[in-house]
Scaffold this motif. Structure first.
Motif, PDB file in Angstrom:
ATOM      1  N   SER A 125       0.831  -1.199   0.000  1.00  0.00           N
ATOM      2  CA  SER A 125       0.000   0.000   0.000  1.00  0.00           C
ATOM      3  C   SER A 125       0.869   1.253   0.000  1.00  0.00           C
ATOM      4  O   SER A 125       0.587   2.225  -0.709  1.00  0.00           O
ATOM      5  N   SER A 169       2.323   1.824  -3.344  1.00  0.00           N
ATOM      6  CA  SER A 169       1.346   2.341  -4.299  1.00  0.00           C
ATOM      7  C   SER A 169       1.249   3.865  -4.285  1.00  0.00           C
ATOM      8  O   SER A 169       0.637   4.459  -5.172  1.00  0.00           O
ATOM      9  N   ASP A 175      -1.353  -4.741  -9.295  1.00  0.00           N
ATOM     10  CA  ASP A 175      -2.167  -3.712  -8.645  1.00  0.00           C
ATOM     11  C   ASP A 175      -1.321  -2.558  -8.123  1.00  0.00           C
ATOM     12  O   ASP A 175      -1.749  -1.400  -8.148  1.00  0.00           O
ATOM     13  N   CYS A 197      -1.839   1.292  -9.476  1.00  0.00           N
ATOM     14  CA  CYS A 197      -2.155   2.408  -8.576  1.00  0.00           C
ATOM     15  C   CYS A 197      -1.182   3.570  -8.749  1.00  0.00           C
ATOM     16  O   CYS A 197      -1.588   4.732  -8.771  1.00  0.00           O
ATOM     17  N   LYS A 226      -2.140   7.286 -10.031  1.00  0.00           N
ATOM     18  CA  LYS A 226      -1.859   8.410  -9.150  1.00  0.00           C
ATOM     19  C   LYS A 226      -1.046   9.490  -9.868  1.00  0.00           C
ATOM     20  O   LYS A 226      -1.259  10.696  -9.666  1.00  0.00           O
TER      21      LYS A 226
END
Length: 222
Positions: free
Chosen positions: A94, A97, A127, A131, A135
């Motif tokens: 996360s 990302s 993924d 991301c 972004k």
């Protein structure tokens, strides 16, 4: 750049900023926050080889999420830490990302795409890269990741699968990246041309065809 028709960019360290060792330090902090003493140097030295041992010349493919989970579990068991290794792997990904592009990337990529097919070739899960690209408003023609190719750079299969997916000669590709093994030695082994991104001016020589300090220089290479 002569016969170059397609440019393959590494993602992290080339298009998007990242701090080496940040994931290891996050997990180490989870351990030390419990009052457990950790030899930082030894911890960091062990972190990278675990990843390498699960990505280079292996028979069974694992995603980065699976590798991070296994590594976290190994370390938590060693230090007798009761944490969810998979949840902490998700935390690391996360954070990955959220990476941002280097300042030269948006304008340079927009211009480069007017002249060449533009791909990304990265050791990462789908993924995570998706991301980061969303972004940073980055678009390319094709995306190749370790997850969708089921192998990691510098495994020659990674580059060969890119060649097989495009009706171009190896010498019509330029692979652009910031690491020697993954982005120069690996793609050169299958006949691709290479450009080493040396943003810090190290002067490193891996046998690359070109050395650049910013992506804008790709538009002036001969």
């Amino acid at each position: 750049m002569g016969t170059i028709k397609a440019i393959v960019f590494d993602a992290f360290g080339t298009l998007f900023k990242f701090t080496r060792g940040s994931s290891a330090r996050t997990i180490m902090k989870h351990i030390t926050d419990l009052g457990i003493e950790v030899d930082e140097k030894a911890f960091l030295e062990e972190w990278k080889p675990f990843y390498t041992n699960h990505t280079v010349e292996v028979d069974t493919f694992m995603t980065e999420r699976e590798i991070f989970s296994a590594r976290n579990q190994m370390l938590y068991e060693r230090y007798n830490v009761d944490r969810d290794a998979r949840a902490d792997a998700d935390e690391l990904l996360s954070e990955a990302s959220k990476r941002v592009s280097f300042p030269d990337v948006p304008i340079a990529l927009e211009e480069i795409r007017k002249h060449y097919k533009v791909f990304i070739g990265s050791n990462t899960d789908d993924d995570v890269l998706g991301c980061v690209m969303k972004k940073n408003h980055v678009s390319v023609d094709k995306i190749y990741t370790s997850e969708n190719l089921k192998c990691y750079k510098p495994d020659t299969r990674f580059y060969k699968k890119i060649l097989e997916d495009n009706d171009l000669l190896p010498e019509e590709f330029l692979f652009v990246g910031d690491t020697g093994k993954d982005d120069v030695i690996g793609p050169k082994s299958v006949g691709m041309k290479t450009a080493f991104v040396d943003r810090d001016g190290t002067g490193a020589d891996y046998g690359q065809n070109y050395t650049i300090s910013s992506l804008e220089e790709l538009l002036t290479l001969k």
